[in-house]
Motif scaffolding. Structure first.
Motif, short mmCIF file in Angstrom:
data_model
loop_
_atom_site.label_atom_id
_atom_site.label_comp_id
_atom_site.label_asym_id
_atom_site.label_seq_id
_atom_site.Cartn_x
_atom_site.Cartn_y
_atom_site.Cartn_z
N LYS A 83 37.37 54.51 42.13
CA LYS A 83 38.81 54.50 41.95
C LYS A 83 39.33 53.07 42.04
N PRO A 84 40.02 52.59 41.00
CA PRO A 84 40.53 51.20 41.04
C PRO A 84 41.64 51.04 42.07
N LYS A 85 41.79 49.82 42.54
CA LYS A 85 42.83 49.48 43.51
C LYS A 85 43.79 48.48 42.87
N ASN A 86 45.05 48.57 43.22
CA ASN A 86 46.04 47.63 42.69
C ASN A 86 45.82 46.24 43.26
N ALA A 87 46.02 45.24 42.43
CA ALA A 87 45.87 43.84 42.85
C ALA A 87 47.24 43.18 42.88
N ASN A 88 47.81 43.08 44.05
CA ASN A 88 49.11 42.42 44.23
C ASN A 88 48.87 41.04 44.85
N VAL A 89 48.37 40.13 44.03
CA VAL A 89 47.87 38.85 44.52
C VAL A 89 48.32 37.73 43.59
N ARG A 90 48.75 36.62 44.17
CA ARG A 90 49.01 35.40 43.40
C ARG A 90 47.74 34.56 43.40
N ILE A 91 47.31 34.11 42.22
CA ILE A 91 46.08 33.33 42.10
C ILE A 91 46.40 31.85 41.91
N VAL A 92 45.78 31.02 42.74
CA VAL A 92 45.80 29.57 42.55
C VAL A 92 44.34 29.14 42.41
N ALA A 93 44.03 28.38 41.38
CA ALA A 93 42.65 27.98 41.13
C ALA A 93 42.54 26.47 41.02
N ALA A 94 41.38 25.96 41.41
CA ALA A 94 41.13 24.51 41.32
C ALA A 94 39.68 24.28 40.93
N THR A 95 39.42 23.16 40.29
CA THR A 95 38.07 22.79 39.93
C THR A 95 37.99 21.30 39.68
N HIS A 96 36.81 20.74 39.89
CA HIS A 96 36.60 19.33 39.54
C HIS A 96 36.02 19.21 38.14
N ARG A 97 35.73 20.35 37.51
CA ARG A 97 35.12 20.35 36.19
C ARG A 97 36.17 20.30 35.08
N ASN A 98 35.74 19.89 33.91
CA ASN A 98 36.59 19.90 32.71
C ASN A 98 36.43 21.26 32.05
N LEU A 99 37.38 22.16 32.33
CA LEU A 99 37.24 23.53 31.83
C LEU A 99 37.33 23.61 30.32
N ARG A 100 38.13 22.75 29.70
CA ARG A 100 38.20 22.76 28.23
C ARG A 100 36.83 22.45 27.64
N MET A 102 33.97 22.97 29.15
CA MET A 102 33.10 24.12 29.44
C MET A 102 33.36 25.27 28.47
N VAL A 103 34.63 25.47 28.09
CA VAL A 103 34.96 26.50 27.10
C VAL A 103 34.26 26.18 25.78
N ALA A 104 34.29 24.92 25.37
CA ALA A 104 33.66 24.52 24.11
C ALA A 104 32.15 24.74 24.15
N LEU A 105 31.56 24.63 25.35
CA LEU A 105 30.12 24.82 25.50
C LEU A 105 29.73 26.28 25.73
N GLY A 106 30.75 27.14 25.85
CA GLY A 106 30.47 28.55 26.10
C GLY A 106 30.15 28.86 27.54
N LEU A 107 30.51 27.97 28.45
CA LEU A 107 30.21 28.16 29.87
C LEU A 107 31.39 28.72 30.66
N PHE A 108 32.57 28.74 30.03
CA PHE A 108 33.75 29.30 30.68
C PHE A 108 34.55 30.07 29.63
N ARG A 109 34.99 31.26 30.02
CA ARG A 109 35.71 32.11 29.07
C ARG A 109 37.04 31.48 28.68
N GLU A 110 37.28 31.40 27.36
CA GLU A 110 38.52 30.80 26.88
C GLU A 110 39.73 31.62 27.30
N ASP A 111 39.62 32.96 27.24
CA ASP A 111 40.76 33.80 27.61
C ASP A 111 41.08 33.68 29.09
N LEU A 112 40.06 33.52 29.93
CA LEU A 112 40.31 33.32 31.35
C LEU A 112 40.94 31.96 31.59
N PHE A 113 40.50 30.95 30.85
CA PHE A 113 41.08 29.62 30.98
C PHE A 113 42.58 29.65 30.74
#
Length: 227
Positions: A83-100, A102-113
């Motif tokens: 049974k799924p549970k509701n997610a009432n959460v604010r997300i803050v994310a950080a990284t030292h990587r260049n996500l753009r 990583m997206v170009a390399l297929g290592l990070f999902r573009e839609d998630l970015f």
């Protein structure tokens, strides 16, 4: 009140990939062999508050897919749950990587970015804001003192030497240096020669060996003497 809402930080790079989903979403009794109790995940613990995902660029692709589903649908499924549970959460994310990149390399999902990149804040590397070094160094030395390490201060000449360094390891490198100085150097006032010695040793040491190993040994000796 918003200030009373929970805030939980989690370093994604520090969690084994096979445990990430359980850590974020929890698991039910019997979800794994030998699991006899239910465990709340971070999303459930921080309900109504903020979840800080540090080093989000280190998440494996399968965990990225699960996170994207939570952001899109506003609910999550514990591992082994039905049974799924509701997610009432604010997300803050950080990284030292260049996500753009990583997206170009297929290592990070573009839609998630794009889901995460709503209000981007770029924090310049320490080499671009050297006026912060003095404040940060004093903060780290005070924190080390509050943890039981000897009190230290930095001479003006030593501070000038710190500002000459390029800090490839960013603020974490400065923090590690402060702790090494607090543990390894007997003088109460740190002078440029101590800074020079520690920076040279850091540059020469392979990852995972000196000076980190020496720092752990010295810290253990300090803890034993304080105990």
């Amino acid at each position: 009140m918003a200030s009373a809402a929970p805030f939980v930080a989690i370093n994604m790079a520090a969690i084994p990939r096979e445990l990430i989903e359980s850590e974020l979403f929890g698991h039910e009794k019997g979800a794994f062999t030998g699991v006899l109790t239910r465990k709340e995940g971070r999303f459930e613990q921080v309900d109504g508050g903020t979840l800080f995902l540090d080093e989000v660029g280190d998440m494996p692709l399968e965990a990225q897919t699960r996170l994207l589903r939570v952001l899109q649908e506003g609910e999550f499924m514990p591992v082994g749950g039905v049974k799924p549970k509701n997610a009432n959460v604010r997300i803050v994310a950080a990284t030292h990587r260049n996500l753009r990149h990583m997206v170009a390399l297929g290592l990070f999902r573009e839609d998630l970015f794009f889901r995460l990149n709503v209000v981007p804040i770029r924090l310049p590397p320490l080499r671009e804001r050297k006026e912060d070094i003095a404040l940060l160094m004093r903060h780290f030395l005070v924190r080390a003192m509050n943890e039981g390490l000897p009190e230290k201060s930095i001479s003006p000449a030593a501070m000038r030497r710190l500002k000459m360094h390029d800090w490839p390891g960013n603020v974490r490198e400065l923090e590690n240096l402060a702790r090494r100085l607090a543990v390894l150097h007997t003088e109460e006032i740190i002078e440029p020669d101590a800074i020079e010695s520690e920076l040279a040793e850091s540059a020469q040491a392979p990852a995972g060996t000196e000076p980190e190993g020496k720092l752990r040994a010295a810290k253990a000796a300090t803890d034993e003497s304080l105990g």
